[in-house]
Design a protein around this motif. Structure first.
Motif, mmCIF file in Angstrom:
data_model
loop_
_atom_site.group_PDB
_atom_site.id
_atom_site.type_symbol
_atom_site.label_atom_id
_atom_site.label_comp_id
_atom_site.label_asym_id
_atom_site.label_seq_id
_atom_site.Cartn_x
_atom_site.Cartn_y
_atom_site.Cartn_z
ATOM 1 N N LEU A 57 81.128 58.245 5.215
ATOM 2 C CA LEU A 57 82.504 58.009 4.781
ATOM 3 C C LEU A 57 82.653 58.145 3.270
ATOM 4 O O LEU A 57 83.730 58.512 2.777
ATOM 5 C CB LEU A 57 82.966 56.624 5.236
ATOM 6 N N THR A 63 89.939 60.875 0.520
ATOM 7 C CA THR A 63 90.988 60.510 1.486
ATOM 8 C C THR A 63 91.290 59.035 1.290
ATOM 9 O O THR A 63 90.556 58.166 1.759
ATOM 10 C CB THR A 63 90.532 60.788 2.931
ATOM 11 N N ARG A 64 92.380 58.752 0.593
ATOM 12 C CA ARG A 64 92.653 57.382 0.173
ATOM 13 C C ARG A 64 92.945 56.436 1.337
ATOM 14 O O ARG A 64 92.819 55.214 1.191
ATOM 15 C CB ARG A 64 93.847 57.366 -0.796
ATOM 16 N N SER A 65 93.324 56.963 2.478
ATOM 17 C CA SER A 65 93.654 56.075 3.601
ATOM 18 C C SER A 65 92.415 55.628 4.366
ATOM 19 O O SER A 65 92.532 54.860 5.328
ATOM 20 C CB SER A 65 94.631 56.773 4.555
ATOM 21 N N VAL A 66 91.223 56.082 3.974
ATOM 22 C CA VAL A 66 89.969 55.547 4.517
ATOM 23 C C VAL A 66 89.531 54.408 3.611
ATOM 24 O O VAL A 66 89.203 54.621 2.449
ATOM 25 C CB VAL A 66 88.866 56.625 4.585
ATOM 26 N N GLN A 68 86.983 52.128 2.214
ATOM 27 C CA GLN A 68 85.532 52.215 2.121
ATOM 28 C C GLN A 68 84.875 50.833 2.109
ATOM 29 O O GLN A 68 85.482 49.836 1.702
ATOM 30 C CB GLN A 68 85.149 52.950 0.835
ATOM 31 N N SER A 115 95.189 61.126 8.846
ATOM 32 C CA SER A 115 94.354 61.673 7.778
ATOM 33 C C SER A 115 93.009 60.963 7.716
ATOM 34 O O SER A 115 91.964 61.594 7.537
ATOM 35 C CB SER A 115 95.071 61.562 6.433
ATOM 36 N N ALA A 116 93.035 59.631 7.875
ATOM 37 C CA ALA A 116 91.788 58.869 7.844
ATOM 38 C C ALA A 116 90.883 59.247 9.019
ATOM 39 O O ALA A 116 89.670 59.437 8.850
ATOM 40 C CB ALA A 116 92.097 57.371 7.873
ATOM 41 N N HIS A 127 86.027 55.629 14.671
ATOM 42 C CA HIS A 127 86.486 54.297 14.305
ATOM 43 C C HIS A 127 86.041 53.295 15.353
ATOM 44 O O HIS A 127 85.390 52.308 15.040
ATOM 45 C CB HIS A 127 88.012 54.279 14.149
ATOM 46 N N VAL A 144 96.373 51.976 4.920
ATOM 47 C CA VAL A 144 94.975 52.395 4.954
ATOM 48 C C VAL A 144 94.370 51.902 6.267
ATOM 49 O O VAL A 144 94.853 50.952 6.888
ATOM 50 C CB VAL A 144 94.177 51.827 3.763
#
Length: 467
Positions: A57, A63-66, A68, A115-116, A127, A144
């Motif tokens: 990841l 990808t800001r919607s993941v 971390q 997107s995530a 997921h 997110v």
């Protein structure tokens, strides 16, 4: 890293049945973060698996919607945890407050989650449990997706009825976890955000098995709001298709579609942005691994047995009491999760079949749940029949016949033993390990999604099973 190192005095945010969440501030950067501590240490396998997921990841950090995982922690007592960005709250919190997102916000939500998922699936990370509890939002209102991967879900499993309304049918039926099951979760989340209720909401007095049958077979109620663009509602229903092959196959194209519909010239009507609560010092943070379940406990203790593939060995995982909202279940493989849900749903009400002249002790066997609402047509005769068991001393060979496409569960009651639920999926035979010195009763249950069928109990070694 130790939890005492550089955390700036963590404060308690939430306590759940699995994890405890703290908030802290890094004195060097001034950045706030969340720490989720688990009840035990990560074993070697979990640590290695989690590290692989983290590294994968990290490659899609753009990808800001993941959301971390920034670090793995330990405390003085040896418990393990993770550190990640602190968010003010979750979509579940918004929905529980009665909020209902407008179309523009649902499209923003869909684009963020899609997107995530596209980024994670591109690195071979699933997921494994998309629901409103792990859809968080930043102070900016940006959505997110948190809690990626299955490493921690395997190490610290949840109640198998958790978030059943967001669980894909194939996960409930045959334990499949895949990119397609993540997409089903996306569809269920968007449906809930748009309508204010999940695809199959729980009704007062409804038994767990009835909810499972809804997810497996019943269609989702249509979206009645005329302000919802037809392309959006059609996409949500494609995501909620019962069969994985009928769902969209390219999640990246879904993200582009949601983004396109938000732009001028799309179908979307204008709407007010979602009212995101202002960030407070003690933010209302939710994670799917510790969210409180709003579901009554099952009244009878059960033991779930996973039927093996042909030629394999039966796996027995014991649930040592009623399924409760605050209780953690023992470790089980990911492949067992759906089987546990199906078994718990098909047998939840206690019944005594006996006394069976087994030392004067009754042999308990779980009964079928009350049937679903009356169908428009009578239940067909599926000719369900359980053959006499073949006693092989240390195991029993069970075979049965039936007509049609059915899911099967064998109920096994033994002398001075708790009831066991043996999930056979769609097999027509099962080898069951038994104690050579005990007597047993067996009963077969089946469902076609609308009706539940039950055979008369059969016994071995002189046990008498009286319904």
């Amino acid at each position: 890293m130790s939890i005492e190192t550089g955390v700036g005095g963590p404060r308690l945010l939430a306590q759940g049945p699995i994890a405890t969440v703290y908030a802290g501030r890094d004195p060097a950067t001034g950045n706030d973060f969340a720490i989720k501590m688990f009840p035990g240490a990560f074993d070697r396998e979990t640590s290695a698996w989690l590290e692989r997921e983290r590294k994968a990841l990290a490659a899609v950090r753009s990808t800001r919607s993941v959301l971390q995982i920034d670090d793995v922690l330990t405390d003085a007592g040896g418990r393990s945890g993770i550190r990640r960005e602190l968010c003010p709250g979750s979509l579940a919190g918004l929905l529980d407050s009665g909020a209902r997102l407008g179309v523009p916000d649902v499209l923003a939500l869909g684009a963020a989650i899609a997107s995530a998922l596209a980024a994670a699936h591109g690195t071979d990370v699933m997921h494994g449990g998309v629901s409103p509890h792990n859809v968080l939002y930043r102070a900016s209102g940006e959505f997110v997706l948190a809690d990626f991967g299955v490493a921690l879900r395997r190490r610290f499993p949840r109640d198998p009825m958790y978030a059943v309304e967001y669980t894909a049918p194939e996960t409930l039926r045959d334990d499949t976890l895949s990119p397609a099951s993540d997409l089903y979760g996306l569809g269920a989340v968007l449906y809930a955000a748009l309508t204010g209720t999940p695809p199959f909401p729980r009704h007062t007095g409804q038994q767990p098995g009835e909810r499972i049958l809804q997810v497996l077979r019943e269609p989702v109620a249509p979206i009645q709001d005329p302000g919802v663009p037809s392309e959006l509602s059609a996409t949500i229903f494609r995501l909620l298709a019962k069969e994985p092959a009928d769902r969209p196959q390219d999640v990246a194209s879904l993200a582009r579609l949601f983004t396109k519909l938000r732009q001028p010239g799309g179908e979307v009507v204008t709407g007010e942005p979602v009212d995101v609560p202002a960030e407070e010092e003690d933010a209302d943070v939710e994670f799917d691994d510790f969210a409180v379940l709003r579901q009554p406990a099952a009244p009878s203790p059960v033991q779930v047995v996973q039927a093996p593939p042909s030629g394999g060995r039966t796996l027995i995982r014991e649930f040592s009491g009623p399924l409760k909202t605050e209780r953690r279940l023992p470790w089980k493989p990911i492949a067992l999760a759906g089987a546990g849900v199906l078994a718990a749903g098909l047998a939840v009400v206690p019944l005594v079949l006996g006394p069976a002249e087994i030392g004067g002790q009754a042999v308990p066997v779980a009964a079928a749940i009350p049937p679903p609402a009356p169908a428009s047509a009578p239940a067909p005769d599926v000719k369900l029949a359980l053959a006499p068991p073949r006693d092989q001393s240390d195991h029993v060979q069970l075979t049965w016949t039936a007509e049609g496409e059915l899911d099967f569960v064998v109920i096994m009651a033994g002398e001075r033993l708790e009831t066991k639920q043996l999930v056979a999926h769609r097999q027509r035979s099962l080898d069951v390990p038994v104690d050579p010195a005990r007597r047993y009763c067996f009963q077969l249950r089946a469902t076609d999604g609308r009706h539940i069928y039950t055979t008369e109990p059969v016994s071995i070694r002189g046990a008498r099973c009286n319904p």
